[in-house]
Design an enzyme around this catalytic site. Structure first.
Site, PDB file in Angstrom:
ATOM      1  N   PHE A   1      29.724  35.681  46.349  1.00  0.00           N
ATOM      2  CA  PHE A   1      30.285  36.140  45.072  1.00  0.00           C
ATOM      3  C   PHE A   1      31.011  35.033  44.298  1.00  0.00           C
ATOM      4  O   PHE A   1      31.577  35.288  43.238  1.00  0.00           O
ATOM      5  CB  PHE A   1      31.222  37.339  45.304  1.00  0.00           C
ATOM      6  CG  PHE A   1      32.344  37.089  46.287  1.00  0.00           C
ATOM      7  CD1 PHE A   1      33.522  36.489  45.885  1.00  0.00           C
ATOM      8  CD2 PHE A   1      32.212  37.476  47.620  1.00  0.00           C
ATOM      9  CE1 PHE A   1      34.561  36.262  46.786  1.00  0.00           C
ATOM     10  CE2 PHE A   1      33.237  37.247  48.533  1.00  0.00           C
ATOM     11  CZ  PHE A   1      34.416  36.638  48.116  1.00  0.00           C
TER      12      PHE A   1
ATOM     13  N   ASN B   1      38.319  44.159  39.393  1.00  0.00           N
ATOM     14  CA  ASN B   1      39.298  44.963  40.127  1.00  0.00           C
ATOM     15  C   ASN B   1      40.733  44.748  39.610  1.00  0.00           C
ATOM     16  O   ASN B   1      41.695  44.933  40.331  1.00  0.00           O
ATOM     17  CB  ASN B   1      39.175  44.748  41.639  1.00  0.00           C
ATOM     18  CG  ASN B   1      39.447  43.310  42.064  1.00  0.00           C
ATOM     19  OD1 ASN B   1      39.625  42.442  41.214  1.00  0.00           O
ATOM     20  ND2 ASN B   1      39.501  43.071  43.351  1.00  0.00           N
TER      21      ASN B   1
ATOM     22  N   LYS C   1      43.538  40.352  35.640  1.00  0.00           N
ATOM     23  CA  LYS C   1      42.225  39.746  35.383  1.00  0.00           C
ATOM     24  C   LYS C   1      41.704  40.123  33.994  1.00  0.00           C
ATOM     25  O   LYS C   1      42.240  41.042  33.346  1.00  0.00           O
ATOM     26  CB  LYS C   1      41.255  40.203  36.478  1.00  0.00           C
ATOM     27  CG  LYS C   1      41.669  39.742  37.882  1.00  0.00           C
ATOM     28  CD  LYS C   1      40.614  40.100  38.918  1.00  0.00           C
ATOM     29  CE  LYS C   1      41.036  39.621  40.301  1.00  0.00           C
ATOM     30  NZ  LYS C   1      39.957  39.804  41.301  1.00  0.00           N
TER      31      LYS C   1
ATOM     32  N   TYR D   1      39.776  29.578  43.073  1.00  0.00           N
ATOM     33  CA  TYR D   1      39.143  30.346  44.161  1.00  0.00           C
ATOM     34  C   TYR D   1      38.448  29.424  45.181  1.00  0.00           C
ATOM     35  O   TYR D   1      37.476  29.846  45.824  1.00  0.00           O
ATOM     36  CB  TYR D   1      38.121  31.338  43.589  1.00  0.00           C
ATOM     37  CG  TYR D   1      38.712  32.649  43.105  1.00  0.00           C
ATOM     38  CD1 TYR D   1      39.489  33.442  43.936  1.00  0.00           C
ATOM     39  CD2 TYR D   1      38.443  33.110  41.819  1.00  0.00           C
ATOM     40  CE1 TYR D   1      40.000  34.668  43.499  1.00  0.00           C
ATOM     41  CE2 TYR D   1      38.960  34.332  41.374  1.00  0.00           C
ATOM     42  CZ  TYR D   1      39.731  35.100  42.224  1.00  0.00           C
ATOM     43  OH  TYR D   1      40.227  36.305  41.794  1.00  0.00           O
TER      44      TYR D   1
HETATM   45  P1  CMP Z   1      40.513  38.743  44.629  1.00  0.00           P
HETATM   46  O1  CMP Z   1      41.588  39.373  45.413  1.00  0.00           O
HETATM   47  O2  CMP Z   1      40.867  38.158  43.311  1.00  0.00           O
HETATM   48  O3  CMP Z   1      39.811  37.599  45.529  1.00  0.00           O
HETATM   49  C1  CMP Z   1      38.451  37.238  45.383  1.00  0.00           C
HETATM   50  C2  CMP Z   1      37.720  38.108  44.416  1.00  0.00           C
HETATM   51  O4  CMP Z   1      36.305  38.049  44.471  1.00  0.00           O
HETATM   52  C3  CMP Z   1      38.051  39.547  44.720  1.00  0.00           C
HETATM   53  O5  CMP Z   1      39.387  39.838  44.362  1.00  0.00           O
HETATM   54  C4  CMP Z   1      36.991  40.273  43.926  1.00  0.00           C
HETATM   55  O6  CMP Z   1      37.350  40.436  42.565  1.00  0.00           O
HETATM   56  C5  CMP Z   1      35.799  39.306  43.986  1.00  0.00           C
HETATM   57  N1  CMP Z   1      34.733  39.804  44.838  1.00  0.00           N
HETATM   58  C6  CMP Z   1      33.500  40.110  44.418  1.00  0.00           C
HETATM   59  N2  CMP Z   1      32.746  40.526  45.444  1.00  0.00           N
HETATM   60  C7  CMP Z   1      33.523  40.476  46.554  1.00  0.00           C
HETATM   61  C8  CMP Z   1      33.309  40.786  47.928  1.00  0.00           C
HETATM   62  N3  CMP Z   1      32.149  41.241  48.383  1.00  0.00           N
HETATM   63  N4  CMP Z   1      34.353  40.635  48.783  1.00  0.00           N
HETATM   64  C9  CMP Z   1      35.547  40.150  48.345  1.00  0.00           C
HETATM   65  N5  CMP Z   1      35.782  39.850  47.048  1.00  0.00           N
HETATM   66  C10 CMP Z   1      34.797  40.012  46.164  1.00  0.00           C
END
Ligand code: CMP
Length: 140
Positions: free
Chosen positions: A58, A113, A10, A50
Site C-alpha cells: 500500500f 481513515n 488526513k 511513511y
Molecule cells: P496509518 O496509521 O496512517 O499508517 C499507514 C497507513 O497506510 C494506514 O494508516 C492506512 O491509511 C494505509 N493503509 C492502506 N492499506 C493498508 C493496510 N492493508 N494495512 C495498513 N495500512 C494500510
C-alpha cells in the site's frame, strides 16, 4: 509516563470538514495540543514520512493519497499519550474499529481513515521531528 505523539488529520478528514470534530475529541480526551499546522505534502515528502512502510503493497497508494490534499499535523501530549490517542482513533481498518472511535465514526476506507497517530515512542520522535522544529512547539 507523559508522552508526545504525532497526529495527522488526513486529506479525507480535511476535505470533509472533520477537523473540528477530530480536535474536539482530542481535547475532550484530555490530550494537549503542543503544535499544529496545515500542510500539503508532495508524494516524496509523504514517502519520507511513511518510510517504515516502504516496500509494503500500500506504500505508493497511501503516499499518493496523503499528498492529494491538505493535512492538519499536530503534536499531542498526555499521560500514556501514544496509546491513548491510538485508542481514540480506533483500528486502522474502520470496519474493525470500536464504536465511538474516530475511524469507526468517520472513516470510509482502510486508506481514507481520517487520522494517523504514531505507534511507538521511536516512531513518534521521528514523526514529530519530520514536521516540527523546537520553535514551532510549546513546551508544557
Ligand atoms: P496509518 O496509521 O496512517 O499508517 C499507514 C497507513 O497506510 C494506514 O494508516 C492506512 O491509511 C494505509 N493503509 C492502506 N492499506 C493498508 C493496510 N492493508 N494495512 C495498513 N495500512 C494500510
Amino acid at each position: 509516563m507523559l508522552e508526545k505523539t504525532l497526529s495527522i488529520i488526513k486529506p479525507d478528514g480535511v476535505s470533509r470538514n472533520l477537523v473540528g470534530s477530530v480536535i474536539t475529541r482530542v481535547e475532550a480526551a484530555g490530550l494537549k495540543i503542543l503544535a499544529m499546522k496545515m500542510i500539503h505534502m508532495t508524494q516524496e515528502q509523504a514517502k519520507g514520512f511513511y518510510k517504515v512502510h516502504e516496500g509494503k503493497p500500500f506504500y505508493e497508494s497511501v503516499t499518493g493519497f496523503m499528498s492529494s490534499g491538505a493535512c492538519v499535523v499536530m503534536v499531542l501530549q498526555g499521560e500514556d499519550g501514544i496509546q491513548r490517542y491510538r485508542t481514540l482513533m480506533g483500528a486502522t481498518d474502520h470496519k474493525k474499529a470500536d464504536p465511538g472511535t474516530i475511524r469507526h465514526d468517520f472513516a470510509t476506507d482502510i486508506e481514507k481513515n481520517v487520522v494517523h497517530g504514531s505507534d511507538s515512542p521511536a516512531n513518534a520522535e521521528y514523526e514529530i521531528n519530520y514536521f516540527f522544529n523546537a520553535l514551532e512547539m510549546v513546551n508544557e
